[in-house]
Design a protein around this motif. Structure first.
Motif, PDB file in Angstrom:
ATOM      1  N   ARG A   1       1.842   2.565  -3.126  1.00 18.05           N
ATOM      2  CA  ARG A   1       0.706   3.078  -3.916  1.00 18.05           C
ATOM      3  C   ARG A   1       0.285   2.091  -5.011  1.00 18.05           C
ATOM      4  O   ARG A   1      -0.248   2.492  -6.045  1.00 18.05           O
ATOM      5  CB  ARG A   1       1.011   4.437  -4.569  1.00 18.05           C
ATOM      6  CG  ARG A   1       1.440   5.502  -3.589  1.00 18.05           C
ATOM      7  CD  ARG A   1       0.214   6.095  -2.878  1.00 18.05           C
ATOM      8  NE  ARG A   1       0.597   7.109  -1.901  1.00 18.05           N
ATOM      9  CZ  ARG A   1       0.646   6.903  -0.572  1.00 18.05           C
ATOM     10  NH1 ARG A   1       0.357   5.716  -0.065  1.00 18.05           N
ATOM     11  NH2 ARG A   1       0.968   7.873   0.254  1.00 18.05           N
TER      12      ARG A   1
ATOM     13  N   LYS B   1      -1.909  -1.057  -6.610  1.00 16.03           N
ATOM     14  CA  LYS B   1      -3.308  -1.496  -6.476  1.00 16.03           C
ATOM     15  C   LYS B   1      -3.473  -2.961  -6.893  1.00 16.03           C
ATOM     16  O   LYS B   1      -4.399  -3.630  -6.491  1.00 16.03           O
ATOM     17  CB  LYS B   1      -4.222  -0.650  -7.404  1.00 16.03           C
ATOM     18  CG  LYS B   1      -4.197   0.846  -7.124  1.00 16.03           C
ATOM     19  CD  LYS B   1      -5.317   1.204  -6.158  1.00 16.03           C
ATOM     20  CE  LYS B   1      -5.365   2.672  -5.809  1.00 16.03           C
ATOM     21  NZ  LYS B   1      -4.256   3.109  -4.955  1.00 16.03           N
ATOM     22  N   LYS B   2      -2.554  -3.433  -7.755  1.00 18.28           N
ATOM     23  CA  LYS B   2      -2.727  -4.788  -8.290  1.00 18.28           C
ATOM     24  C   LYS B   2      -1.359  -5.490  -8.316  1.00 18.28           C
ATOM     25  O   LYS B   2      -0.488  -5.127  -9.132  1.00 18.28           O
ATOM     26  CB  LYS B   2      -3.319  -4.696  -9.709  1.00 18.28           C
ATOM     27  CG  LYS B   2      -3.766  -6.035 -10.243  1.00 18.28           C
ATOM     28  CD  LYS B   2      -4.531  -5.898 -11.552  1.00 18.28           C
ATOM     29  CE  LYS B   2      -4.961  -7.274 -12.045  1.00 18.28           C
ATOM     30  NZ  LYS B   2      -5.551  -7.280 -13.363  1.00 18.28           N
TER      31      LYS B   2
ATOM     32  N   ILE C   1      -5.607  -4.905  -1.789  1.00 13.53           N
ATOM     33  CA  ILE C   1      -4.825  -5.014  -3.029  1.00 13.53           C
ATOM     34  C   ILE C   1      -5.382  -6.178  -3.852  1.00 13.53           C
ATOM     35  O   ILE C   1      -5.626  -7.260  -3.303  1.00 13.53           O
ATOM     36  CB  ILE C   1      -3.329  -5.320  -2.718  1.00 13.53           C
ATOM     37  CG1 ILE C   1      -2.810  -4.454  -1.578  1.00 13.53           C
ATOM     38  CG2 ILE C   1      -2.470  -5.310  -3.978  1.00 13.53           C
ATOM     39  CD1 ILE C   1      -2.216  -3.180  -1.899  1.00 13.53           C
ATOM     40  N   GLU C   2      -5.552  -5.952  -5.142  1.00  8.32           N
ATOM     41  CA  GLU C   2      -5.948  -7.041  -6.029  1.00  8.32           C
ATOM     42  C   GLU C   2      -4.711  -7.915  -6.264  1.00  8.32           C
ATOM     43  O   GLU C   2      -3.608  -7.379  -6.455  1.00  8.32           O
ATOM     44  CB  GLU C   2      -6.442  -6.449  -7.349  1.00  8.32           C
ATOM     45  CG  GLU C   2      -7.471  -7.314  -8.056  1.00  8.32           C
ATOM     46  CD  GLU C   2      -7.899  -6.685  -9.383  1.00  8.32           C
ATOM     47  OE1 GLU C   2      -8.018  -7.442 -10.351  1.00  8.32           O
ATOM     48  OE2 GLU C   2      -8.073  -5.449  -9.442  1.00  8.32           O
TER      49      GLU C   2
ATOM     50  N   SER D   1       0.842  -1.215   0.000  1.00  2.52           N
ATOM     51  CA  SER D   1       0.000   0.000   0.000  1.00  2.52           C
ATOM     52  C   SER D   1       0.867   1.251   0.000  1.00  2.52           C
ATOM     53  O   SER D   1       0.564   2.230  -0.691  1.00  2.52           O
ATOM     54  CB  SER D   1      -0.906   0.034   1.229  1.00  2.52           C
ATOM     55  OG  SER D   1      -1.815  -1.026   1.159  1.00  2.52           O
TER      56      SER D   1
ATOM     57  N   ASP E   1       0.765  -3.569 -11.217  1.00  2.00           N
ATOM     58  CA  ASP E   1       1.608  -2.386 -10.967  1.00  2.00           C
ATOM     59  C   ASP E   1       2.631  -2.626  -9.851  1.00  2.00           C
ATOM     60  O   ASP E   1       3.252  -1.681  -9.358  1.00  2.00           O
ATOM     61  CB  ASP E   1       0.752  -1.139 -10.692  1.00  2.00           C
ATOM     62  CG  ASP E   1      -0.191  -1.318  -9.507  1.00  2.00           C
ATOM     63  OD1 ASP E   1      -0.113  -2.360  -8.824  1.00  2.00           O
ATOM     64  OD2 ASP E   1      -1.008  -0.406  -9.259  1.00  2.00           O
TER      65      ASP E   1
END
Ligand code: NAD
Ligand code: FE2
Length: 408
Positions: A32, A34-35, A62-63, A29, A92
């Motif tokens: 920053r 997300k996946k 988080i995916e 996290s 990412d």
């Protein structure tokens, strides 16, 4: 005192300790992301451990995707599939979850994604064009130290040799080192990867590029690993031994990432590349013979290594104390049953000339060695470690059964 300009590089964050893996969601996290793509190998996936890294990521919102087809001792040709998987999924952030093999694949994937460059063009020092996706490295062996290094190592099948890509862009953003993830490591992996960690410490300590920052790390690593490795191999659920190994491996990684490794690694790459011998085993085959050779160039360092290994050097001359460290290294390989001679892994003496040519090309490592090596010296070192002496075979058939056996 050494007052030269020195550079010390490492990941921005090191998260360590029992159950440190619970922190991985918070760390991703902070990046920053997300996946996240977890990259691992089939052995680690089958151990059922992927869930321990997946869960905290999902809990942090988080995916997560999983690619579990990283190949141990990864050949260059095996990389494209994982790169495509990552590109197609639009990830990412990459989590390298496994031993050095999976972590190295994660590191190189991070810079190959979205790029036309091939790994072959990145071999050597500073040939990676730019930083790629953020990397979180989570080791499940104690081991390679890859979680903190700027290096990723691959088998070049065309040249039959292991080759390194070295670039600051490969240093993971975060390393999470949790000894509990190594508990499921079988004894032979614990032994071989543990020898690799030990060798990183010894080579960093004796490298001509050792510094006042790397020496304490390497010495502490030698001490921790010498105290813990036998218990970790033969009583794998012993958390204290696993913690000692995980921290020793981490310290070894931090030390060699900055001081470099030397001729043990240079001579072992042709063994690994040609005969597909695990990295830690190939290094162990070369360790005593290279160290016997190197010792004469820096007796003081080797007598300090003997002390760090727990040897009693009282009353010994510096030379005898230094030799004690090499004897202790030989005994370590015998005790934890890692092969010690080329003949133990069916490598014939006839292969030595070609391996010597290949080792000579490892200039990146040979320049760090404390004693200069000619091609003839390298050939002589391979011959010293080529064939198990008759007396040792006899001993292994008699009283000392450990000499020839290998742990399974
Ligand atoms: N990048 C670096 O700085 C660096 C340094 C040294 C070595 N290396 C490279 O790392 C690779 C070797 O890595 P390694 O010694 O960690 O072994 P590895 O990653 O090749 O793993 C060895 C085997 O152990 C299994 N395994 C790993 N962890 C496990 C666990 N907790 N439980 C059960 N099984 C587990 C794997 O599935 C695999 O089959 C080599 O390619 C070597 O060249 C890289
Ligand atoms: Fe290594």
């Amino acid at each position: 005192m050494d007052m030269k300009i020195r550079v010390h590089r490492s990941p921005k964050s090191l998260i360590t300790g029992v159950d440190a893996i619970t922190q991985v969601g918070a760390e991703v996290s902070k990046l920053r992301a997300k996946k996240a793509l977890i990259m691992t190998d089939p052995g680690v996936a089958e151990s059922g451990m992927v869930e321990t890294v997946e869960r905290p990521l999902i809990d942090a919102g988080i995916e997560v995707g999983v690619y579990s087809k990283c190949v141990p001792e990864p050949p260059m040709s095996s990389l494209a599939e994982g790169v495509k998987f990552c590109e197609q999924g639009g990830y990412d952030c990459i989590i390298g979850f496994g031993g050095g093999s999976a972590i190295d694949v994660a590191k190189i994937t991070s810079v190959l994604v979205g790029s036309d460059a091939s790994v072959e063009t990145m071999v050597g020092i500073d040939n990676v064009p730019k930083k790629g996706l953020p990397i979180v490295a989570v080791p499940t062996t104690a081991g390679t130290g890859s979680e903190v290094t700027a290096i990723a190592i691959f088998a070049n099948e065309k040249l039959n040799v292991k080759q390194g890509v070295v670039s600051g862009f490969l240093i993971p953003n975060v390393a999470v080192v949790d000894p509990m993830l190594t508990i499921s490591c079988p004894p032979h992996v614990t032994a071989a990867s543990g020898m690799d960690a030990f060798i990183h410490c010894v080579e960093a300590y004796t490298s001509v590029n050792a510094t006042m920052h790397t020496d304490p790390l390497a010495r502490e690593g030698i001490e921790l690993i010498s105290k813990s490795i036998r218990t970790a191999v033969f009583d794998g659920t012993n958390v204290e031994a696993r913690f000692g190994m995980a921290m020793g491996s981490l310290l070894g990684g931090l030390a060699f990432a900055n001081a470099g490794v030397t001729a043990v690694h240079a001579l072992s790459y042709p063994i690994g590349g040609t005969f597909h011998i695990a990295h830690g085993v190939a290094n162990t085959l070369m360790l005593p013979w290279v160290m016997e050779y190197n010792m004469l160039a820096c007796l003081d360092y080797f007598s300090e290594i003997a002390v760090a290994m727990g040897e009693n050097i009282q009353g010994l001359s510096v030379r005898d104390a230094a030799a004690r460290s090499v004897d202790a290294m030989k005994q370590l390989a015998v005790d934890i049953q890692v092969p010690q001679y080329l003949s133990d892994v069916n490598i014939p003496e006839s292969a030595i000339e070609e391996m010597a040519d290949s080792a000579m090309s490892q200039t990146r490592l040979l320049v760090n060695n404390p004693r200069r090596l000619s091609r003839d010296d390298i050939v002589a070192i391979y011959h010293n470690g080529a064939v198990r002496p008759e007396s040792a075979v006899a001993a292994s058939n008699g009283k000392s059964k450990t000499a020839k056996a290998t742990v399974k």
